[in-house]
Design a protein around this motif. Sequence first.
Motif, PDB file in Angstrom:
ATOM      1  N   VAL A   1       0.852  -1.194   0.000  1.00  0.00           N
ATOM      2  CA  VAL A   1       0.000   0.000   0.000  1.00  0.00           C
ATOM      3  C   VAL A   1       0.880   1.235   0.000  1.00  0.00           C
ATOM      4  N   LEU A   2       0.316   2.360  -0.393  1.00  0.00           N
ATOM      5  CA  LEU A   2       1.055   3.625  -0.369  1.00  0.00           C
ATOM      6  C   LEU A   2       1.439   3.961   1.070  1.00  0.00           C
ATOM      7  N   GLN A   3       2.682   4.364   1.266  1.00  0.00           N
ATOM      8  CA  GLN A   3       3.159   4.777   2.590  1.00  0.00           C
ATOM      9  C   GLN A   3       3.569   6.245   2.628  1.00  0.00           C
ATOM     10  N   HIS A   4       3.713   6.846   1.442  1.00  0.00           N
ATOM     11  CA  HIS A   4       4.173   8.231   1.356  1.00  0.00           C
ATOM     12  C   HIS A   4       3.541   8.858   0.130  1.00  0.00           C
ATOM     13  N   GLU A   5       3.378  10.163   0.155  1.00  0.00           N
ATOM     14  CA  GLU A   5       2.735  10.858  -0.960  1.00  0.00           C
ATOM     15  C   GLU A   5       3.520  10.757  -2.269  1.00  0.00           C
ATOM     16  N   ARG A   6       4.821  10.393  -2.182  1.00  0.00           N
ATOM     17  CA  ARG A   6       5.637  10.277  -3.396  1.00  0.00           C
ATOM     18  C   ARG A   6       5.729   8.831  -3.885  1.00  0.00           C
TER      19      ARG A   6
ATOM     20  N   THR B   1       8.895   1.518 -16.737  1.00  0.00           N
ATOM     21  CA  THR B   1      10.086   0.839 -16.249  1.00  0.00           C
ATOM     22  C   THR B   1      10.334   1.306 -14.820  1.00  0.00           C
ATOM     23  N   VAL B   2      11.003   0.468 -14.037  1.00  0.00           N
ATOM     24  CA  VAL B   2      11.322   0.807 -12.655  1.00  0.00           C
ATOM     25  C   VAL B   2      12.842   0.876 -12.523  1.00  0.00           C
ATOM     26  N   ASN B   3      13.334   2.023 -12.082  1.00  0.00           N
ATOM     27  CA  ASN B   3      14.773   2.195 -11.908  1.00  0.00           C
ATOM     28  C   ASN B   3      15.275   1.337 -10.749  1.00  0.00           C
ATOM     29  N   VAL B   4      16.446   0.735 -10.934  1.00  0.00           N
ATOM     30  CA  VAL B   4      17.040  -0.058  -9.861  1.00  0.00           C
ATOM     31  C   VAL B   4      17.284   0.785  -8.618  1.00  0.00           C
ATOM     32  N   GLU B   5      17.612   2.068  -8.790  1.00  0.00           N
ATOM     33  CA  GLU B   5      17.861   2.960  -7.655  1.00  0.00           C
ATOM     34  C   GLU B   5      16.613   3.781  -7.367  1.00  0.00           C
ATOM     35  N   THR B   6      16.273   3.893  -6.107  1.00  0.00           N
ATOM     36  CA  THR B   6      15.250   4.858  -5.703  1.00  0.00           C
ATOM     37  C   THR B   6      15.982   6.052  -5.111  1.00  0.00           C
ATOM     38  N   PHE B   7      15.561   7.262  -5.491  1.00  0.00           N
ATOM     39  CA  PHE B   7      16.335   8.435  -5.069  1.00  0.00           C
ATOM     40  C   PHE B   7      15.436   9.658  -4.955  1.00  0.00           C
TER      41      PHE B   7
ATOM     42  N   ALA C   1      17.580   0.166  -2.661  1.00  0.00           N
ATOM     43  CA  ALA C   1      16.628  -0.207  -1.612  1.00  0.00           C
ATOM     44  C   ALA C   1      15.732  -1.347  -2.070  1.00  0.00           C
ATOM     45  N   LEU C   2      15.180  -1.217  -3.297  1.00  0.00           N
ATOM     46  CA  LEU C   2      14.248  -2.220  -3.802  1.00  0.00           C
ATOM     47  C   LEU C   2      14.916  -3.596  -3.875  1.00  0.00           C
ATOM     48  N   GLY C   3      14.309  -4.549  -3.230  1.00  0.00           N
ATOM     49  CA  GLY C   3      14.828  -5.908  -3.273  1.00  0.00           C
ATOM     50  C   GLY C   3      16.050  -6.133  -2.427  1.00  0.00           C
ATOM     51  N   CYS C   4      16.391  -5.139  -1.609  1.00  0.00           N
ATOM     52  CA  CYS C   4      17.556  -5.255  -0.726  1.00  0.00           C
ATOM     53  C   CYS C   4      17.166  -4.867   0.705  1.00  0.00           C
ATOM     54  N   ARG C   5      16.650  -3.640   0.853  1.00  0.00           N
ATOM     55  CA  ARG C   5      16.243  -3.168   2.172  1.00  0.00           C
ATOM     56  C   ARG C   5      14.731  -3.023   2.306  1.00  0.00           C
ATOM     57  N   ILE C   6      14.044  -2.900   1.158  1.00  0.00           N
ATOM     58  CA  ILE C   6      12.580  -2.881   1.143  1.00  0.00           C
ATOM     59  C   ILE C   6      12.119  -3.864   0.070  1.00  0.00           C
TER      60      ILE C   6
ATOM     61  N   VAL D   1       4.565  -4.070  -6.468  1.00  0.00           N
ATOM     62  CA  VAL D   1       5.700  -3.494  -5.761  1.00  0.00           C
ATOM     63  C   VAL D   1       5.410  -2.026  -5.451  1.00  0.00           C
ATOM     64  N   ARG D   2       5.805  -1.599  -4.255  1.00  0.00           N
ATOM     65  CA  ARG D   2       5.729  -0.174  -3.912  1.00  0.00           C
ATOM     66  C   ARG D   2       7.044   0.486  -4.300  1.00  0.00           C
ATOM     67  N   VAL D   3       6.955   1.575  -5.061  1.00  0.00           N
ATOM     68  CA  VAL D   3       8.151   2.286  -5.535  1.00  0.00           C
ATOM     69  C   VAL D   3       8.191   3.675  -4.896  1.00  0.00           C
ATOM     70  N   PRO D   4       9.140   3.914  -3.978  1.00  0.00           N
ATOM     71  CA  PRO D   4       9.297   5.275  -3.434  1.00  0.00           C
ATOM     72  C   PRO D   4       9.798   6.241  -4.510  1.00  0.00           C
ATOM     73  N   PHE D   5       9.542   7.520  -4.312  1.00  0.00           N
ATOM     74  CA  PHE D   5      10.008   8.571  -5.229  1.00  0.00           C
ATOM     75  C   PHE D   5       9.650   8.220  -6.677  1.00  0.00           C
ATOM     76  N   ALA D   6       8.377   7.944  -6.897  1.00  0.00           N
ATOM     77  CA  ALA D   6       7.931   7.441  -8.192  1.00  0.00           C
ATOM     78  C   ALA D   6       8.247   8.391  -9.341  1.00  0.00           C
ATOM     79  N   ASP D   7       8.177   9.696  -9.089  1.00  0.00           N
ATOM     80  CA  ASP D   7       8.477  10.653 -10.158  1.00  0.00           C
ATOM     81  C   ASP D   7       9.928  10.564 -10.608  1.00  0.00           C
ATOM     82  N   GLN D   8      10.814  10.121  -9.741  1.00  0.00           N
ATOM     83  CA  GLN D   8      12.227   9.993 -10.079  1.00  0.00           C
ATOM     84  C   GLN D   8      12.527   8.649 -10.747  1.00  0.00           C
TER      85      GLN D   8
END
Length: 378
Positions: free
Chosen positions: A21-26, A83-89, A112-117, A125-132
Motif C-alpha cells: 500500500v502507499l506509505q508516502h505521498e511520493r 520501467t522501474v529504476n534499480v535505484e530509488t532516489f 533499496a528495492l529488493g535489498c532493504r525494502i 511493488v511499492r516504488v518510493p520517489f515514483a516521479d524519479q
Amino acid sequence: MLTYTYVSEGTFALMEKPKPVLQHERDAIVKVTLASICSSDLHIKHGSVPRAVPGITVGHEMVGIVEEVGSAVTNVKPGDRVTVNVETFCGECFFCKKGFVNNCTDQNGGWALGCRIDGGQAEYVRVPFADQGLNKIPDGVTDRQALLVGDVLATGFWAARISEITPEDTVLILGAGPTGICTLLCVMLHSPKRIIVCEKDASRLQFIRRHYPQVLTVQPEDCAAFVRANSDHGGADVVLEVAGADTTFRLAWECARPNAVVTVVALYDKAQTLPLPESDLCVLLSNALENALHACQRQNAAGLPAFIETSAYEQDGRFFLQLANACSTPVLFEDGVPVTREPGHGLGVRSICAIVEKYGGIYSFTQKQEQFILRISI
C-alpha cells in the motif's frame, strides 16, 4: 500475493504477502508484468550483501503498470506502462544533485528495492520517489525490451559515461554477459579507437564476433598479453570490469596502462584488494624509462647521437626488461651503475636500478665500446 523472498543466507522461498500500500505521498504501486533475476540477487542469497534484510522480497529489475499513485506524484498516473529504476532516489540530497543517485541519503534511497525494502519479484511493488524512478514505456516498445532499461542498460550507460572515453582510446571490457554487452553498446556510442572484450564463455565470444565484428575478443588467460599487443601505450586506456570475479578484478589493473581509467561495474562476493605494490612498480618503471627517453632527446638536440632500444617479456612469473643504449659520450661504471663523464648526459639508469632493488629484482650490465645493455628481472 505471491513473492520471492530472501529468508536467510542460502535460502529464498515463494511466500504469500499482503499487497503493498502507499506509505508516502511520493510512492506509487506498480503491478509487475515482467521481472528478471540479477546476479546481485544471487549475491544476496550467498550472504554477500550485508545490507540485505531477511524477509524482504527480492528483485530490482522489472516493468509493469501503474496501479496507484501518491498525492505528490505528477509524472505518471494509473494505467501507465513503466520501467522501474534499480535505484530509488529523492532527487534533492547532495548526492542526487551531483548525479550519484546510488548514494541517495534518504532511508529509502540508493539500492533499496529488493535489498532493504520489498522488491519486484512479486505481483505488485511499492516504488518510493515514483516521479524519479518510473519512466513511461513508449507504445512501440515491448515489456521484454524495456526490462533492460531500469538496471542492465542503465548500468552500462553510466559506466561508459564516467569512464572518460576519448576517440584515441583502447577500451577493454571484462565480461560479456548481459551487462557486459550493454556496456559494450554504450562504449560504442563514444567511438573509441579500439574495443577489446574479454570473456571465457565460448558462446558469448561467438555472439560478440557475429554481431560486432569490429570488436576484438580474447579469453582471460591471453588477455594481458593481447591488450599490450593491441594498445598504443602498453595497456588499455580504459578498463571496465563487468565480470565480478576475483581474477577479473586483478586482471583489470594488470591490463591498464599507467594513469588509465579503471571502472569497476561488477559486484563481488567478497572484498577485493587492489594490487597496489605491483601497480606502483609499473608506474615507477614507466616514469623512469620516460625520463631516460627524454635524456636521449636532450642529447640528440645537443648533437650527441643517442638511442634506447627496449625489449620485454614474462617468464615463470617474472618480468624481464632489456635496455640497449648507445651514445657518443663515453660510459663509465661507478658501483656497478653506468654513469657518463659529462653532467646532464645520464640516462636515468640509477633510478631504474634503485626501483629494481626496492622490489627485490636483479639487474646487470654489459658494456661494448660506446654501448651498454641493462637487463633487469623482477
